[in-house]
Design an enzyme around this catalytic site. Structure first.
Site, PDB file in Angstrom:
ATOM      1  N   SER A 288       0.783  -1.247   0.000  1.00  0.00           N
ATOM      2  CA  SER A 288       0.000   0.000   0.000  1.00  0.00           C
ATOM      3  C   SER A 288       0.804   1.280   0.000  1.00  0.00           C
ATOM      4  O   SER A 288       0.205   2.357  -0.112  1.00  0.00           O
ATOM      5  CB  SER A 288      -0.911   0.030   1.218  1.00  0.00           C
ATOM      6  OG  SER A 288      -1.972  -0.834   1.007  1.00  0.00           O
TER       7      SER A 288
ATOM      8  N   PHE B  99      -9.100 -12.605   0.968  1.00  0.00           N
ATOM      9  CA  PHE B  99      -8.023 -13.152   1.802  1.00  0.00           C
ATOM     10  C   PHE B  99      -8.507 -13.597   3.182  1.00  0.00           C
ATOM     11  O   PHE B  99      -7.741 -13.612   4.134  1.00  0.00           O
ATOM     12  CB  PHE B  99      -6.882 -12.128   1.903  1.00  0.00           C
ATOM     13  CG  PHE B  99      -6.320 -11.757   0.551  1.00  0.00           C
ATOM     14  CD1 PHE B  99      -5.942 -12.749  -0.351  1.00  0.00           C
ATOM     15  CD2 PHE B  99      -6.200 -10.435   0.162  1.00  0.00           C
ATOM     16  CE1 PHE B  99      -5.455 -12.423  -1.616  1.00  0.00           C
ATOM     17  CE2 PHE B  99      -5.702 -10.092  -1.094  1.00  0.00           C
ATOM     18  CZ  PHE B  99      -5.332 -11.091  -1.980  1.00  0.00           C
ATOM     19  N   ALA B 100      -9.822 -13.963   3.245  1.00  0.00           N
ATOM     20  CA  ALA B 100     -10.357 -14.457   4.520  1.00  0.00           C
ATOM     21  C   ALA B 100      -9.549 -15.668   4.974  1.00  0.00           C
ATOM     22  O   ALA B 100      -9.269 -15.837   6.159  1.00  0.00           O
ATOM     23  CB  ALA B 100     -11.826 -14.800   4.372  1.00  0.00           C
TER      24      ALA B 100
ATOM     25  N   SER C  38     -10.011   0.830   2.817  1.00  0.00           N
ATOM     26  CA  SER C  38     -10.505  -0.025   1.745  1.00  0.00           C
ATOM     27  C   SER C  38      -9.648   0.112   0.490  1.00  0.00           C
ATOM     28  O   SER C  38      -9.472   1.215  -0.041  1.00  0.00           O
ATOM     29  CB  SER C  38     -11.963   0.340   1.412  1.00  0.00           C
ATOM     30  OG  SER C  38     -12.382  -0.371   0.265  1.00  0.00           O
ATOM     31  N   ASN C  39      -9.148  -1.030   0.039  1.00  0.00           N
ATOM     32  CA  ASN C  39      -8.373  -1.015  -1.205  1.00  0.00           C
ATOM     33  C   ASN C  39      -9.194  -0.530  -2.386  1.00  0.00           C
ATOM     34  O   ASN C  39      -8.649   0.003  -3.355  1.00  0.00           O
ATOM     35  CB  ASN C  39      -7.834  -2.425  -1.479  1.00  0.00           C
ATOM     36  CG  ASN C  39      -6.694  -2.770  -0.534  1.00  0.00           C
ATOM     37  OD1 ASN C  39      -5.653  -2.109  -0.548  1.00  0.00           O
ATOM     38  ND2 ASN C  39      -6.887  -3.767   0.306  1.00  0.00           N
TER      39      ASN C  39
ATOM     40  N   ARG D  13      -0.302   8.507   5.694  1.00  0.00           N
ATOM     41  CA  ARG D  13      -0.574   8.247   7.107  1.00  0.00           C
ATOM     42  C   ARG D  13       0.260   9.170   7.976  1.00  0.00           C
ATOM     43  O   ARG D  13       1.379   9.527   7.608  1.00  0.00           O
ATOM     44  CB  ARG D  13      -0.174   6.810   7.484  1.00  0.00           C
ATOM     45  CG  ARG D  13      -1.086   5.743   6.928  1.00  0.00           C
ATOM     46  CD  ARG D  13      -0.712   4.389   7.562  1.00  0.00           C
ATOM     47  NE  ARG D  13      -1.385   3.285   6.913  1.00  0.00           N
ATOM     48  CZ  ARG D  13      -2.651   2.925   7.145  1.00  0.00           C
ATOM     49  NH1 ARG D  13      -3.386   3.602   8.009  1.00  0.00           N
ATOM     50  NH2 ARG D  13      -3.183   1.903   6.506  1.00  0.00           N
TER      51      ARG D  13
ATOM     52  N   GLY E 289       2.762  -0.865   4.285  1.00  0.00           N
ATOM     53  CA  GLY E 289       2.396  -1.761   3.198  1.00  0.00           C
ATOM     54  C   GLY E 289       2.391  -3.202   3.660  1.00  0.00           C
ATOM     55  O   GLY E 289       3.289  -3.622   4.405  1.00  0.00           O
TER      56      GLY E 289
ATOM     57  N   SER F  84       4.670 -11.786   6.037  1.00  0.00           N
ATOM     58  CA  SER F  84       3.423 -11.075   6.350  1.00  0.00           C
ATOM     59  C   SER F  84       2.463 -12.077   6.965  1.00  0.00           C
ATOM     60  O   SER F  84       2.805 -13.252   7.133  1.00  0.00           O
ATOM     61  CB  SER F  84       2.828 -10.435   5.088  1.00  0.00           C
ATOM     62  OG  SER F  84       2.403 -11.449   4.207  1.00  0.00           O
ATOM     63  N   ASN F  85       1.266 -11.591   7.298  1.00  0.00           N
ATOM     64  CA  ASN F  85       0.289 -12.380   8.042  1.00  0.00           C
ATOM     65  C   ASN F  85       0.884 -12.872   9.366  1.00  0.00           C
ATOM     66  O   ASN F  85       0.621 -13.972   9.812  1.00  0.00           O
ATOM     67  CB  ASN F  85      -0.230 -13.564   7.207  1.00  0.00           C
ATOM     68  CG  ASN F  85      -1.525 -14.133   7.769  1.00  0.00           C
ATOM     69  OD1 ASN F  85      -2.406 -13.378   8.195  1.00  0.00           O
ATOM     70  ND2 ASN F  85      -1.633 -15.451   7.824  1.00  0.00           N
TER      71      ASN F  85
HETATM   72  C1  REX Z   1      -4.012  -8.028   1.905  1.00  0.00           C
HETATM   73  C2  REX Z   1      -3.908  -9.277   2.704  1.00  0.00           C
HETATM   74  C3  REX Z   1      -3.665  -6.835   2.751  1.00  0.00           C
HETATM   75  C4  REX Z   1      -2.504  -9.676   3.007  1.00  0.00           C
HETATM   76  C5  REX Z   1      -3.919  -5.507   2.064  1.00  0.00           C
HETATM   77  N1  REX Z   1      -2.852  -4.950   1.485  1.00  0.00           N
HETATM   78  O1  REX Z   1      -4.996  -4.963   2.062  1.00  0.00           O
HETATM   79  C6  REX Z   1      -2.824  -3.592   1.033  1.00  0.00           C
HETATM   80  C7  REX Z   1      -1.929  -2.906   2.039  1.00  0.00           C
HETATM   81  C8  REX Z   1      -2.323  -3.506  -0.377  1.00  0.00           C
HETATM   82  O2  REX Z   1      -0.727  -2.834   1.922  1.00  0.00           O
HETATM   83  N2  REX Z   1      -2.560  -2.538   3.174  1.00  0.00           N
HETATM   84  C9  REX Z   1      -1.862  -2.225   4.381  1.00  0.00           C
HETATM   85  C10 REX Z   1      -2.301 -10.969   3.778  1.00  0.00           C
HETATM   86  C11 REX Z   1      -2.642  -2.724   5.582  1.00  0.00           C
HETATM   87  C12 REX Z   1      -1.629  -0.762   4.588  1.00  0.00           C
HETATM   88  O3  REX Z   1      -2.261   0.084   3.984  1.00  0.00           O
HETATM   89  O4  REX Z   1      -0.777  -0.487   5.397  1.00  0.00           O
HETATM   90  N3  REX Z   1      -3.237 -11.182   4.849  1.00  0.00           N
HETATM   91  C13 REX Z   1      -0.880 -10.871   4.321  1.00  0.00           C
HETATM   92  C14 REX Z   1      -4.171 -12.120   4.824  1.00  0.00           C
HETATM   93  C15 REX Z   1      -5.024 -12.212   6.075  1.00  0.00           C
HETATM   94  O5  REX Z   1      -4.317 -12.866   3.885  1.00  0.00           O
HETATM   95  N4  REX Z   1      -5.935 -13.293   6.038  1.00  0.00           N
HETATM   96  O6  REX Z   1      -0.700 -10.570   5.501  1.00  0.00           O
HETATM   97  O7  REX Z   1       0.016 -11.033   3.490  1.00  0.00           O
END
Ligand code: REX
Length: 399
Positions: free
Chosen positions: A89, A147-148, A187-188, A312, A327, A353-354
């Site tokens: 992100s 990604f649930a 929200s993406n 942010r 990100g 991640s995760n």
């Molecule tokens: C997707 C899931 C996370 C990742 C997401 N990523 O929305 C956007 C982003 C692009 O960077 N957002 C972050 C996965 C929060 C931001 O803005 O800082 N998680 C993982 C899962 C959870 O699959 N079930 O952690 O790789």
């Protein structure tokens, strides 16, 4: 020293000289980065499951680089701060800069409805560009469903190519999370809409606009919009996704289309390039001062946090606020933040991640970089004591 015979002009010059001679330490100074503490957090992230972790600070021309662990678990190649990685992100800030340049050029109005530029796209024709860029549109985040289940969700989209419209449609299957403008709700979908705006207003793919407006002018030689290609060009760190099931092996998630993310998260970069980018942005070199001020109109986004437009703000325990983005993309966590004027910047990355524990540990690198050395108590409630600050293990490299 200044005699009574000194003329008016000379006296003025002397007064000016006196002012200029005030030593720098008389002005409030940013605390020096705590590199030992920073190294401790990277090491902790590694112990908590990240194959590699790294950070680079650019502080008024002084560069500090720290890495722990490996870039590739198979070959054992050690991680280098020059390795490229997926920034997730942090891409949102790039997309916002493109749009704000278009505002500067008179081609876009932040308070106009999205549907003025993309007729019929959103069922609620009152949602504005500003609401989209500040996550206040109420548009549901389609990645919640996607990604649930972490690894199956990822494997299902890893090779897929989506159109922007398909991603928006996934969101619109759900009720909105709130009325337009009501509240921050990440929200993406918002930044998919932002990418559509870029393409509609310029007539070019987002890649071209990132390239011409940001990457080329700042000479960001490690930065690429990689979609729908699956490979990261050049030397890079592999990213390892942590499965939901505890004890299950990490999944090499490096190669993917990132089509689920696109203008919300498909850029690849390096620690140096992200520091250059945020220094330039906060230093006022990417937009007009007026548009930077728009980016810094804040909506509360949780304790000690606020969201502007694609930006942010984090309020640190020492009273310093920093500006940037986070990100999360499969295999990579990124924190890229800079001081108010961009004079100091930090990019910190973990190659997993995760793994919320690693994410929280990496958050603390901001404290080391911008607050300096502090007692654990001063870091505030909830911050776990890190005991390994003084460890300089053989796996920790400076490059
Ligand atoms: C997707 C899931 C996370 C990742 C997401 N990523 O929305 C956007 C982003 C692009 O960077 N957002 C972050 C996965 C929060 C931001 O803005 O800082 N998680 C993982 C899962 C959870 O699959 N079930 O952690 O790789």
């Amino acid at each position: 020293m200044v005699s009574a015979t000194v003329g008016r002009g000379t006296a003025l010059a002397a007064a000016l000289l006196t002012l200029l001679a005030v030593p720098a330490h008389a002005a409030p100074q940013e605390p020096q980065p705590d590199l030992t503490g920073l190294r401790g957090f990277l090491r902790t992230a590694q112990e908590q499951g990240a194959p590699g972790a790294m950070a680079r600070i650019d502080d008024h021309g002084t560069v500090s680089k720290l890495t722990v662990g490996v870039a590739d678990r198979t070959t054992g190649r050690v991680l280098s701060t020059t390795d490229r990685f997926r920034i997730g992100s942090v891409t949102k800030t790039f997309t916002t800069v493109v749009l704000l340049q278009l505002v500067d050029e008179g081609k876009l109005s932040l308070d106009a409805p999205v549907n003025r530029y993309l007729p019929g796209l959103l069922p609620d024709g009152t949602i504005t560009v500003r609401q989209v860029l500040s996550h206040r549109s109420g548009l549901y985040d389609y990645t919640n469903d996607m990604f649930a289940r972490t690894v199956p969700g990822f494997e299902a989209v890893r090779g897929k190519v989506f159109t922007y419209r398909q991603l928006v449609d996934l969101s619109l299957r759900h009720a909105r999370t709130g009325a337009p403008g009501a509240a921050y709700s990440y929200s993406n979908t918002n930044f998919v809409v932002a990418g559509m705006l870029v393409e509609k207003l310029t007539g070019n793919p987002v890649r071209t606009e990132y390239q011409n407006r940001i990457i080329k002018p700042l000479n960001l030689s490690d930065t690429f919009y990689v979609h729908p290609d699956t490979r990261i060009p050049g030397r890079h760190a592999l990213g390892y996704l942590t499965p939901d099931e505890s004890g299950a092996p990490l999944v090499d998630a490096t190669e993917q289309t990132a089509s689920w993310a696109q203008s919300a998260g498909a850029i690849v970069s390096s620690t140096q390039d992200l520091n250059t980018f945020f220094s330039a942005l906060l230093g006022g070199r990417l937009t007009s001062a007026a548009q930077l001020a728009q980016m810094e109109r804040w909506t509360p986004a949780g304790t000690g946090q606020a969201y502007g437009l694609g930006l942010r703000r984090r309020d640190l325990s020492c009273g310093v606020s920093v500006y940037g983005h986070t990100g999360t993309v499969q295999g990579y966590y990124t924190y890229a933040f800079a001081s108010k004027d961009g004079g100091r910047s930090l990019t910190a990355v973990a190659t997993t991640s995760n793994n919320g524990t690693v994410l929280n540990t990496m958050l603390r690198t901001l404290e080391s970089a911008f607050c300096g050395k502090q007692t654990p108590a001063a870091r505030g409630a909830g911050a776990a004591v890190v005991e390994r600050h003084e460890d300089v293990a053989p796996g920790i490299l400076r490059d």
